[in-house]
Design a protein around this motif. Structure first.
Motif, PDB file in Angstrom:
ATOM      1  N   ALA A 491       0.830  -1.208   0.000  1.00 44.53           N
ATOM      2  CA  ALA A 491       0.000   0.000   0.000  1.00 44.53           C
ATOM      3  C   ALA A 491       0.864   1.257   0.000  1.00 44.53           C
ATOM      4  CB  ALA A 491      -0.929  -0.011   1.213  1.00 44.53           C
ATOM      5  N   GLY A 494       2.544   1.542  -3.514  1.00 44.59           N
ATOM      6  CA  GLY A 494       1.531   1.954  -4.486  1.00 44.59           C
ATOM      7  C   GLY A 494       1.116   3.394  -4.294  1.00 44.59           C
ATOM      8  N   LYS A 498       1.683   6.402  -7.009  1.00 47.42           N
ATOM      9  CA  LYS A 498       0.513   7.036  -7.629  1.00 47.42           C
ATOM     10  C   LYS A 498       0.434   8.524  -7.323  1.00 47.42           C
ATOM     11  CE  LYS A 498      -3.525   6.647  -9.779  1.00 47.42           C
ATOM     12  NZ  LYS A 498      -3.600   6.252 -11.215  1.00 47.42           N
ATOM     13  N   PHE A 507       3.223   1.810  -8.759  1.00 46.43           N
ATOM     14  CA  PHE A 507       1.841   1.568  -8.342  1.00 46.43           C
ATOM     15  C   PHE A 507       1.459   0.102  -8.573  1.00 46.43           C
ATOM     16  CE2 PHE A 507      -2.706   1.404  -9.507  1.00 46.43           C
ATOM     17  CZ  PHE A 507      -3.245   1.786  -8.283  1.00 46.43           C
ATOM     18  N   MET A 508       1.855  -0.439  -9.736  1.00 44.48           N
ATOM     19  CA  MET A 508       1.550  -1.842 -10.044  1.00 44.48           C
ATOM     20  C   MET A 508       2.313  -2.780  -9.104  1.00 44.48           C
ATOM     21  SD  MET A 508      -0.725  -2.035 -12.330  1.00 44.48           S
ATOM     22  CE  MET A 508      -0.546  -3.770 -12.743  1.00 44.48           C
ATOM     23  N   GLY A 511       0.610  -2.812  -5.825  1.00 46.10           N
ATOM     24  CA  GLY A 511      -0.652  -3.552  -5.900  1.00 46.10           C
ATOM     25  C   GLY A 511      -0.428  -5.047  -5.932  1.00 46.10           C
ATOM     26  N   GLY A 515      -1.680  -7.559  -3.136  1.00 39.68           N
ATOM     27  CA  GLY A 515      -2.600  -8.618  -3.552  1.00 39.68           C
ATOM     28  C   GLY A 515      -2.068  -9.998  -3.202  1.00 39.68           C
TER      29      GLY A 515
END
Length: 648
Positions: A491, A494, A498, A507-508, A511, A515
Motif C-alpha cells: 500500500a 503503491g 501514484k 503503483f503496479m 498492488g 494482492g
C-alpha cells in the motif's frame, strides 16, 4: 527462573527464612498443592500436614493493632508542645533492621503507653460524668432546702421539669388545685420546679404529671444542690489538673513514635514469614522448602545463606522448570535496563507476559517515549516535570512512588524536545522559527502521526511473526505477521507511486505485493485446516480485519490533536492574562497563570498518559501480545516505612 530446593536441620529454619526474606529474590512454592511436581511429598511425607501459624499470626496482628492505637493515641492526646517525628523513610537491610529491634524494650514501652491511655480515659470518663452532673445541678442550685430533710406524713414534695410549651397550662391547673409550687430554673426548652401538696391530693397531682408528661427529678443527697455543685467543681478542677499532667506525660511519649513504627516494620516482616509457613515441610528434624529464583542470582543466594548458617548446615540445589511447570506455575519477572524498567508499570497494568512470551516493554518504550512528548509538547512543562521529579528522587521514596517519579523524569525529556520542535514554552513562542508549527503545519503533523503509527504497527506484526517462528508455527508467522506487513508495504509503495512519483510501475508493484499478501492470508488457513472450506472462510474473515487496521491508523491522529490542543489552551491562558491591566496582570494575573497552567499541565499529562497507554494496549499489543503471566512474588517485607535493600 530456576526451581530451588533447600534442605536443612529444622533448628536453622528461622535464620534461613529471614535470610531468604532479606535476599528478596525467592518465591516460596506451596509443597502441599496438588500438582505433578509435588507428588514426592505424598510419597516421603505422607503423614505430614501443613504447618499452622494462626496463633503466631493472631499474636502479631494484635501487636500491630496495639502499635497503631498507641501512635494515634499519642498524636491525638499528647501535648502539642512536644514534637513527635515519624520514622523517616530510609534504606536498610533486613538483617540490620531486625538487629536494631529490642522486643523486650518495645513491649515495656508499649505497656507504659497503654497504662497512660487507661489513666487518661478513666479520668476523661470521670470528668464527663461530673460535668453531666454539674450541668444538671446548675438548674437546681436555687433550691434552698434538702428534700429528704423535710419528709412529713401529711406533705409530699415533688421536684420535676416540664416542657416550656405546656408550662403555662400546667401552672393554671396547679393553681386551681390550690397546690404550692415554685419555679426554680427555666430556659427556652424546660422549666424546673418544686411542688408541695397534701398527701390527700396525691391522686389528682399524679394525673396532672401524667397529663403534661412531667419528668420527676430525684434528689437524695443530704446537702443543698449548690453545696454539691461546689464539691463537683472542686473535683473537676482537680481532674483537669491531673489530666494536664497526664497530657504532658503522653506528649513526652511522642519521641517513641519512630521506635513504634520501626517495631511495626519488623513485625510486618515477621508476619509475612508466618504467612508462608503452610507452604514448606518442617518437623522435629528436617526443614525443606522449594521456591522460584532467578537463575543468575542462585550462587549469590547460596553464598549469602552459607555465610549466615554455614555451608555445611544446609543443602541447596536448583533445576530448570519442566514443561508442565512452565505452563502452569513458573512466575514471570521482567528484566530490563534502568531506562526501560520504569515503563514496566504499563505492562503490569495490562498483563504480564507468560514465561516464554516476549516482554513487550522494550519494544513499546521508544514509541511511548515519543508519543508522550508529542502529546504534551511544551518545553516549559517538560522542564518543570524534570526539576520536580529530580528533586523528589533525591529523597528515599516508597518503591511504587520512586518508580513513578523515574517514569515521569524520563518522559520529561521528550516533552522538552517536542516543545522545542513546536516552539512552545508555557504557551509562549520563543524567538526562533519552529521546525513544526502547530498553526501552519497541522497536515504535516497529522502525516507524521500516521507514519509513527505505521512504524509501530509494522513492528507489532514483525513481533507476531517472530513469536510464531519461536513456536515453530511457520504458517502462522506468514498469516499473522509477514502477509500483513506485505499489504502495508504494498500500500505504501503503491501510494507513493501514484500520488507523489506518478510512477505506474511502482503503483503496479505495490498492488501486486499487497494482492499476493492478501492471497497468502486467505490461503494459509486453508493449508492449516482439515476442512478447506472452513479454512477459506477463516482466511476471508482474517482478511476482513483490514478495516481494523484503518481504524488503528486513524487512532494515531490523537498525537496531533492532543499536542495542538494543549499548546493552544496554554496560549489562550496567556492571552487572557495579557488583556488585564498592568496592576492586575502582575498581582491577580500571576496567581491566575499558576492556577490555569497547573490545570493544563495536569490535564495534558493525564491525557498523554492515558492515550499513550491506549495506543500500546489496543493498536500495538493487539497484533502480537497475549499476556496472562503470573507475577513473581518473592518473600519480602511490607516496606511500609523502610525500603529494604537486597542482602548480598
Amino acid at each position: 527462573m530456576s526451581k530451588l530446593t533447600l534442605i536443612a536441620q529444622q533448628g536453622y529454619s528461622e535464620e534461613i527464612l529471614s535470610a531468604i526474606q532479606g535476599f528478596q529474590g525467592v518465591e516460596i512454592r506451596d509443597l502441599f498443592q496438588q500438582t505433578v511436581s509435588n507428588e514426592w511429598v505424598a510419597d516421603y511425607f505422607n503423614e505430614l500436614k501443613p504447618l499452622t501459624s494462626q496463633t503466631e499470626l493472631a499474636k502479631i496482628e494484635d501487636q500491630l493493632k496495639q502499635i497503631d492505637e498507641a501512635i494515634r493515641f499519642i498524636e491525638h492526646h499528647g501535648s502539642s508542645k512536644e514534637k513527635g517525628l515519624h520514622l523517616k523513610r530510609r534504606q536498610a537491610t533486613l538483617q540490620v533492621l531486625e538487629g536494631t529491634f529490642d522486643e523486650t524494650n518495645f513491649l515495656a514501652e508499649l505497656t507504659n503507653i497503654q497504662n497512660l491511655e487507661k489513666d487518661f480515659f478513666r479520668i476523661e470518663a470521670k470528668r464527663l460524668a461530673l460535668q453531666e452532673e454539674e450541668n444538671l445541678l446548675q438548674k437546681w442550685q436555687s433550691l434552698d432546702f434538702v428534700p429528704k430533710n423535710y419528709s412529713l406524713r401529711s406533705i409530699e414534695i415533688f421536684l420535676g421539669s416540664s416542657d416550656s410549651e405546656v408550662w403555662s397550662q400546667f401552672e393554671c391547673q396547679v393553681k386551681t388545685q390550690q397546690i404550692y409550687y415554685e419555679a426554680i430554673y427555666s430556659d427556652d426548652q424546660r422549666v424546673h420546679f418544686v411542688m408541695l401538696y397534701l398527701r390527700e391530693k396525691k391522686e389528682p397531682v399524679q394525673e396532672l404529671i401524667q397529663q403534661f408528661s412531667i419528668d420527676r427529678f430525684h434528689y437524695d443527697l443530704p446537702i443543698l444542690p449548690k453545696e454539691k455543685l461546689t464539691e463537683i467543681q472542686k473535683a473537676l478542677f482537680e481532674l483537669i489538673d491531673e489530666q494536664k499532667l497526664l497530657v504532658r506525660l503522653i506528649g513526652q511519649k511522642k519521641i517513641m513514635i519512630e521506635k513504634l513504627e520501626l517495631a511495626e516494620e519488623v513485625l510486618l516482616a515477621k508476619k509475612n514469614r508466618w504467612l508462608i509457613y503452610h507452604r514448606f515441610i518442617k518437623n522435629e528434624r528436617v526443614f525443606l522448602l522449594q521456591g522460584w529464583v532467578e537463575t543468575e542470582t542462585f550462587e549469590a543466594l547460596k553464598i549469602f545463606i552459607g555465610e549466615l548458617v554455614g555451608q555445611e548446615n544446609f543443602y541447596l540445589e536448583f533445576e530448570a522448570p519442566t514443561k508442565t511447570e512452565i505452563s502452569e506455575e513458573v512466575p514471570t519477572k521482567l528484566k530490563n535496563n534502568r531506562f526501560v524498567r520504569p515503563f514496566e508499570l504499563l505492562t503490569e497494568m495490562y498483563s504480564l507476559p507468560k514465561y516464554h512470551e516476549v516482554d513487550p516493554t522494550p519494544w513499546f518504550m521508544p514509541f511511548y517515549f515519543v508519543f508522550f512528548g508529542m502529546m504534551v509538547a511544551d518545553a516549559g512543562y517538560g522542564a518543570l516535570m524534570l526539576v520536580a521529579t529530580t528533586i523528589a528522587l533525591r529523597a528515599v521514596l516508597p518503591r511504587g512512588t520512586e518508580r513513578f517519579m523515574h517514569f515521569f523524569q524520563i518522559l520529561a525529556v521528550p516533552t522538552i524536545l517536542w516543545g522545542l520542535i513546536y516552539n512552545s514554552f508555557f504557551g509562549f513562542s520563543l524567538s526562533y522559527q519552529p521546525l513544526l508549527s502547530t498553526s501552519d503545519d497541522v497536515i504535516s503533523i497529522l502525516i507524521l502521526s500516521i507514519i509513527f503509527g505505521v512504524i509501530q504497527i509494522f513492528m507489532g506484526l514483525g513481533l507476531a511473526a517472530r513469536e510464531n517462528i519461536k513456536a515453530k508455527n511457520y504458517l502462522g508467522a506468514i498469516s499473522d505477521g509477514f502477509a500483513w506487513q506485505g499489504i502495508m508495504v504494498g500500500a505504501i509503495i503503491g501510494g507513493l507511486g501514484k500520488m507523489f512519483m506518478n510512477s505506474h510501475s511502482l503503483f503496479m508493484l505495490g498492488g501486486i505485493l499487497a494482492g499476493f499478501s492478501a492471497l497468502m492470508i486467505m490461503i494459509t488457513p486453508m493449508i492449516q485446516a482439515k476442512s478447506k472450506i472452513q479454512g477459506l472462510a477463516s482466511g476471508a474473515y482474517k482478511l476482513y480485519g483490514i478495516t481494523g487496521y484503518i481504524g488503528d491508523l486513524v487512532s494515531y491522529t490523537r498525537l496531533m490533536a492532543l499536542g495542538i490542543s494543549g499548546g493552544s489552551i496554554a496560549a489562550a491562558f496567556n492571552m487572557l492574562v495579557s488583556y488585564m491591566p498592568p496592576v492586575a496582570r502582575f498581582s491577580v494575573g500571576i496567581l491566575l497563570m499558576v492556577l490555569l497552567h497547573g490545570l493544563n499541565i495536569f490535564l495534558s499529562l493525564l491525557s498523554a498518559y492515558v492515550h499513550g497507554a491506549r495506543l500500546q494496549y489496543v493498536e500495538f499489543f493487539g497484533k502480537f501480545y497475549e499476556g496472562g503471566g503470573r507475577a513473581f512474588r518473592p518473600l519480602k517485607t511490607e516496606e511500609k516505612y523502610v525500603n529494604i535493600k537486597q542482602e548480598k
